[in-house]
Design an enzyme around this catalytic site. Structure first.
Site, PDB file in Angstrom:
ATOM      1  N   HIS A  44       0.810  -1.202   0.000  1.00  0.00           N
ATOM      2  CA  HIS A  44       0.000   0.000   0.000  1.00  0.00           C
ATOM      3  C   HIS A  44       0.851   1.263   0.000  1.00  0.00           C
ATOM      4  O   HIS A  44       0.499   2.254  -0.629  1.00  0.00           O
ATOM      5  CB  HIS A  44      -0.932  -0.007   1.217  1.00  0.00           C
ATOM      6  CG  HIS A  44      -2.009   1.032   1.157  1.00  0.00           C
ATOM      7  ND1 HIS A  44      -3.165   0.856   0.430  1.00  0.00           N
ATOM      8  CD2 HIS A  44      -2.102   2.263   1.723  1.00  0.00           C
ATOM      9  CE1 HIS A  44      -3.928   1.927   0.560  1.00  0.00           C
ATOM     10  NE2 HIS A  44      -3.313   2.792   1.332  1.00  0.00           N
ATOM     11  N   LYS A  86      -7.760  13.003  -7.115  1.00  0.00           N
ATOM     12  CA  LYS A  86      -7.164  11.685  -6.921  1.00  0.00           C
ATOM     13  C   LYS A  86      -8.262  10.688  -6.554  1.00  0.00           C
ATOM     14  O   LYS A  86      -9.303  11.068  -6.006  1.00  0.00           O
ATOM     15  CB  LYS A  86      -6.114  11.719  -5.803  1.00  0.00           C
ATOM     16  CG  LYS A  86      -5.299  10.427  -5.676  1.00  0.00           C
ATOM     17  CD  LYS A  86      -4.291  10.525  -4.547  1.00  0.00           C
ATOM     18  CE  LYS A  86      -3.424   9.286  -4.457  1.00  0.00           C
ATOM     19  NZ  LYS A  86      -2.496   9.338  -3.307  1.00  0.00           N
ATOM     20  N   HIS A  90     -10.424   1.770  -0.564  1.00  0.00           N
ATOM     21  CA  HIS A  90     -10.588   1.393   0.836  1.00  0.00           C
ATOM     22  C   HIS A  90     -11.364   0.084   0.862  1.00  0.00           C
ATOM     23  O   HIS A  90     -12.395  -0.050   1.524  1.00  0.00           O
ATOM     24  CB  HIS A  90     -11.289   2.503   1.626  1.00  0.00           C
ATOM     25  CG  HIS A  90     -10.566   2.854   2.887  1.00  0.00           C
ATOM     26  ND1 HIS A  90     -11.181   3.120   4.073  1.00  0.00           N
ATOM     27  CD2 HIS A  90      -9.243   2.965   3.151  1.00  0.00           C
ATOM     28  CE1 HIS A  90     -10.288   3.403   5.012  1.00  0.00           C
ATOM     29  NE2 HIS A  90      -9.103   3.304   4.462  1.00  0.00           N
ATOM     30  N   GLN A 235     -10.211   2.154  10.571  1.00  0.00           N
ATOM     31  CA  GLN A 235     -10.239   3.468  11.192  1.00  0.00           C
ATOM     32  C   GLN A 235     -11.679   3.918  11.478  1.00  0.00           C
ATOM     33  O   GLN A 235     -12.626   3.411  10.886  1.00  0.00           O
ATOM     34  CB  GLN A 235      -9.568   4.490  10.262  1.00  0.00           C
ATOM     35  CG  GLN A 235      -8.196   4.072   9.773  1.00  0.00           C
ATOM     36  CD  GLN A 235      -8.234   3.276   8.473  1.00  0.00           C
ATOM     37  OE1 GLN A 235      -9.222   2.632   8.134  1.00  0.00           O
ATOM     38  NE2 GLN A 235      -7.136   3.304   7.741  1.00  0.00           N
ATOM     39  N   GLN A 309      -8.072   9.089  12.255  1.00  0.00           N
ATOM     40  CA  GLN A 309      -8.384   9.986  11.144  1.00  0.00           C
ATOM     41  C   GLN A 309      -8.294  11.462  11.533  1.00  0.00           C
ATOM     42  O   GLN A 309      -8.083  11.808  12.688  1.00  0.00           O
ATOM     43  CB  GLN A 309      -9.785   9.675  10.633  1.00  0.00           C
ATOM     44  CG  GLN A 309      -9.925   8.260  10.107  1.00  0.00           C
ATOM     45  CD  GLN A 309      -9.193   8.037   8.816  1.00  0.00           C
ATOM     46  OE1 GLN A 309      -9.631   8.450   7.750  1.00  0.00           O
ATOM     47  NE2 GLN A 309      -8.047   7.373   8.887  1.00  0.00           N
ATOM     48  N   ASN A 488      -6.211   6.972 -11.548  1.00  0.00           N
ATOM     49  CA  ASN A 488      -6.653   5.581 -11.640  1.00  0.00           C
ATOM     50  C   ASN A 488      -6.509   4.853 -10.317  1.00  0.00           C
ATOM     51  O   ASN A 488      -5.638   5.159  -9.516  1.00  0.00           O
ATOM     52  CB  ASN A 488      -5.902   4.826 -12.740  1.00  0.00           C
ATOM     53  CG  ASN A 488      -4.398   4.820 -12.545  1.00  0.00           C
ATOM     54  OD1 ASN A 488      -3.894   4.741 -11.434  1.00  0.00           O
ATOM     55  ND2 ASN A 488      -3.662   4.896 -13.639  1.00  0.00           N
ATOM     56  N   GLY A 525      -3.035   8.424  -8.580  1.00  0.00           N
ATOM     57  CA  GLY A 525      -3.679   7.120  -8.543  1.00  0.00           C
ATOM     58  C   GLY A 525      -3.283   6.281  -7.351  1.00  0.00           C
ATOM     59  O   GLY A 525      -2.621   6.749  -6.424  1.00  0.00           O
TER      60      GLY A 525
END
Length: 726
Positions: A44, A86, A90, A235, A309, A488, A525
């Site tokens: 990630h 962007k 998730h 989160q 967050q 993307n 992306g």
């Protein structure tokens, strides 16, 4: 804690990766350091399996201000205005905990945009669920849609476009991709590159808790039967706090206080501090005992890996601390100087003045592993389907079955949960080829759309990659916008599987080819690998989010028929390609053969001239022909209006099912007034564009000569049926 093989494995690291870590440190890491490597070296954050392929994508263009590598991409739309945008995934969090997973996906992508200095003006989403009759689908669908709406509606940003699809490939691994679009001034774009020595490193926003620890690592691993146990890694979002954080950041950005700013997203404080220091080729020292915590006795490990967050990390100019603190105090947010930039080129972590971790920045960033994974080229398979041998079905019956299916029915019950008009600049909502957002106080507007086609990409990844870029391009063209750039979100299975890696590599080759030919660069992306459960991977699902510009916006053009007795033109050749079509899937449950051919010359030529026709106000409505073919495009144009169609039988292609349901590309349907027909035909002929006059609009009925005649009100009821009964 002693670092054993089990501890290393639990952190998602391979044995050889752990050996590399020891070589880079010239010693064994402690648990905190191991956790930090785990966060920064996972898929990630590091893109270790995809970076080799991503670097081949076209990322530059005349209107590109910032390409990949920052929080979001930035494009120039003239008059000192810039658009920042962007898309990110998730997926895993949303499967484990659908409401919070989807909500925090929205929150995270919004921070990526306003971190760059842009005020968010639109949200989009691409959400994919398992088979409608799967026992989890309904609750996942409800939770995700509620989470998207709950966060976007509360923070006050319109959710204007998206797509919702169902397929059994997502039964155990749904996809939730969120896109955000913001508006900024070209001279007020903010970046994450740290500069200067002994500059204050400031923590702002919410307090740190234990939610989301190892969230990025969880997103970089396949699911198994124990996926429910990973709920603590999801989160928890608070849109009201995010609204305060956004306003505070944008207020501070009005002057020259900020050197750099970074959202604490995946891997939280770890990734934000490392990325800022790495880009600036500096070191950074953090005093973890100063980090605001909402839970007692939090350890340095938990603080560094928490993904709580609504938090930011800011590096300030000298002497600006007091001024900045007053702004964040006004917005009732934490503001704490937790460290400084240094010349050590190291991440140094202290707790009560004791060094708890010390890692070279390049070991976490530039020295992260890059894999050239083995991949297998997709073998072409010929379709075994003979349309003549299939059980015969009437055009009317096939149309009704498709329009009343889960994937092609009216999804207004979803979009009605999203506030699409807040901020008052939404000129065209979801439901058309693309949504349109006015640039506040200006005569221009942008068009936005998201698209995917997993079945095409599974059958032939190169063609599928090409097609989805072209589909997105056509959607923007259809509302009169000149396509500028894309973002993307590349959703794939396990990259350690050569077949899956082959799907990824070939899809990117297709995306690259279309983007280069159409001058449609990729400016941002996200890659999401390991989408699968117990070795069963999802179909390759690249999602394309596109932005187009309408320089002089007066009124929106959409796909709804506007007048009675208008001429209907079909632009582009129809060959009747049924392999991988909606028709075969919905009517016969057949997913066989190859996608339709993509002719990029025709794609560009047709699109450019449609744009010219729209610019000269020569059409009443426009719709691209995509999933389901011509008949579905015509039905969608009819159901959104008071007018139906009277379509003539084709003169050349005698197989009517192929003609009406074929999914040949580069095609559009135009509604043209009789008095403008000559002008439109002249443009098409002068530019060697193939077209057919296929009929005209009429009141009340959807009619194909000699085949069917349905009241358009009844057609709408059919299209509304599935969700009403689900």
């Amino acid at each position: 804690m002693k670092i054993t093989n089990q501890v290393v494995e639990k952190h998602g690291l391979k044995t050889e990766e752990y050996s590399s870590i020891k070589k880079l440190l010239k010693r064994e890491p402690n648990l905190l350091e191991l956790g930090i490597f785990s966060a920064m070296w996972n898929e990630h954050c590091s893109y270790k399996s995809s970076r080799k392929h991503l670097k081949n994508l076209p990322t530059k263009g005349k209107q590109v201000i910032q390409g990949p590598g920052e929080n979001a991409g930035v494009i120039d739309i003239g008059d000192d205005d810039a658009i920042v945008f962007k898309i990110e995934s998730h997926n895993h969090p949303s499967y484990i905990e659908p409401y919070q997973g989807a909500a925090t996906g929205v929150g995270g992508i919004l921070r990526d945009v306003f971190t760059m200095g842009a005020r968010p003006i639109a949200l989009l989403n691409s959400i994919h669920f398992g088979s409608p009759d799967h026992f989890k689908t309904k609750s996942l669908l409800n939770g995700v849609v509620s989470g998207i709406g709950g966060y976007g509606n509360c923070i006050g940003i319109p959710t204007v476009a998206g797509e919702t699809k169902f397929n059994s490939t997502y039964n155990e691994n749904i996809l939730v991709n969120a896109m955000a679009v913001g508006h900024a001034k070209k001279d007020k774009i903010f970046y994450s590159k740290a500069k200067g020595l002994n500059k204050s490193v400031v923590y702002v926003g919410s307090k740190t808790g234990r939610d989301g620890i190892h969230g990025a690592s969880m997103a970089s691993a396949e699911f198994d039967e124990n996926s429910e146990e990973k709920k603590p890694t999801v989160q928890v979002g608070d849109p009201f706090t995010e609204k305060l954080l956004m306003e505070a950041c944008l207020e501070l950005m009005k002057d020259n206080s900020i050197i750099s700013i970074q959202d604490m997203g995946a891997a939280g404080l770890t990734s934000s501090s490392v990325e800022m220091a790495s880009k600036g080729e500096l070191g950074i020292e953090i005093h973890l005992d100063k980090v605001p915590c909402r839970e007692e006795n939090m350890t340095p490990y938990e603080m560094m890996l928490s993904e709580s967050q609504e938090r930011m990390l800011i590096i300030l100019e000298d002497g600006k601390e007091k001024h900045a603190k007053e702004i964040f105090k006004k917005w009732d947010l934490d503001f704490v100087v937790i460290g400084k930039t240094t010349d050590t080129n190291k991440l140094i972590l202290k707790y009560n003045n004791i060094i708890e971790g010390e890692i070279p920045i390049n070991a976490l960033a530039s020295k992260a592993p890059i894999y050239d994974r083995k991949w297998i080229k997709k073998k072409l398979t010929k379709s075994k389907v003979d349309i003549k041998k299939l059980k015969k079905i009437k055009i009317e019956d096939a149309l009704i079955k498709i329009l009343s299916s889960a994937n092609h029915s009216n999804k207004k019950w979803i979009t009605n949960q999203y506030d699409q008009m807040v901020m008052c600049d939404t000129a065209q909502k979801s439901g058309s080829d693309a949504a349109i957002i006015r640039i506040h106080g200006k005569e221009k507007a942008i068009a936005v759309s998201v698209d995917s086609s997993a079945n095409y990409c599974k059958a032939h990844p190169i063609t599928g990659g090409k097609q989805i870029v072209c589909e997105n391009w056509r959607n923007l063209i259809s509302v009169g916008a000149r396509p500028i750039a894309i973002t993307n979100c590349l959703n794939f299975g396990n990259p350690e599987n050569p077949e899956i890696m082959g799907e990824f590599a070939e899809c990117l080759l297709g995306i690259k080819e279309s983007c280069e030919f159409l001058n449609y660069p990729v400016v941002s992306g996200n890659v999401s690998f390991y989408n699968g459960t117990n070795k069963k991977n999802i179909s390759p699902t690249p999602v394309i989010g596109g932005i187009g510009l309408i320089s002089k916006f007066k009124k929106p053009i959409n796909h709804q028929f506007k007048k009675n007795n208008s001429t209907i033109l079909l632009i582009g050749k129809t060959f009747g390609h049924l392999e991988q079509s909606v028709f075969l899937e919905e009517i016969y449950s057949i997913s066989d053969g190859q996608p339709p051919e993509i002719n990029l010359v025709n794609e560009k030529n047709n699109g450019e001239n449609i744009l010219e026709i729209i610019k000269n106000n020569l059409v009443n409505s426009v719709h691209d022909v995509s999933n389901g073919g011509l008949i579905i495009a015509l039905a969608e144009m009819s159901m959104g209006s008071n007018y139906g169609v009277k379509i003539n039988k084709p003169k050349k292609l005698t197989n009517l099912l192929k003609y009406f349901f074929g999914e040949d590309q580069s095609r559009y349907v135009l509604e043209v007034d009789k008095n403008n027909l000559g002008k439109v035909e002249k443009i098409l002929k002068n530019n060697n564009i193939f077209y057919e006059n296929i009929g005209s609009t009429q009141k009340d009925y959807f009619e194909i000569q000699g085949e069917l005649k349905i009241d358009i009100k009844e057609l709408y009821k059919i299209n509304d049926r599935w969700y009403n009964n689900y």
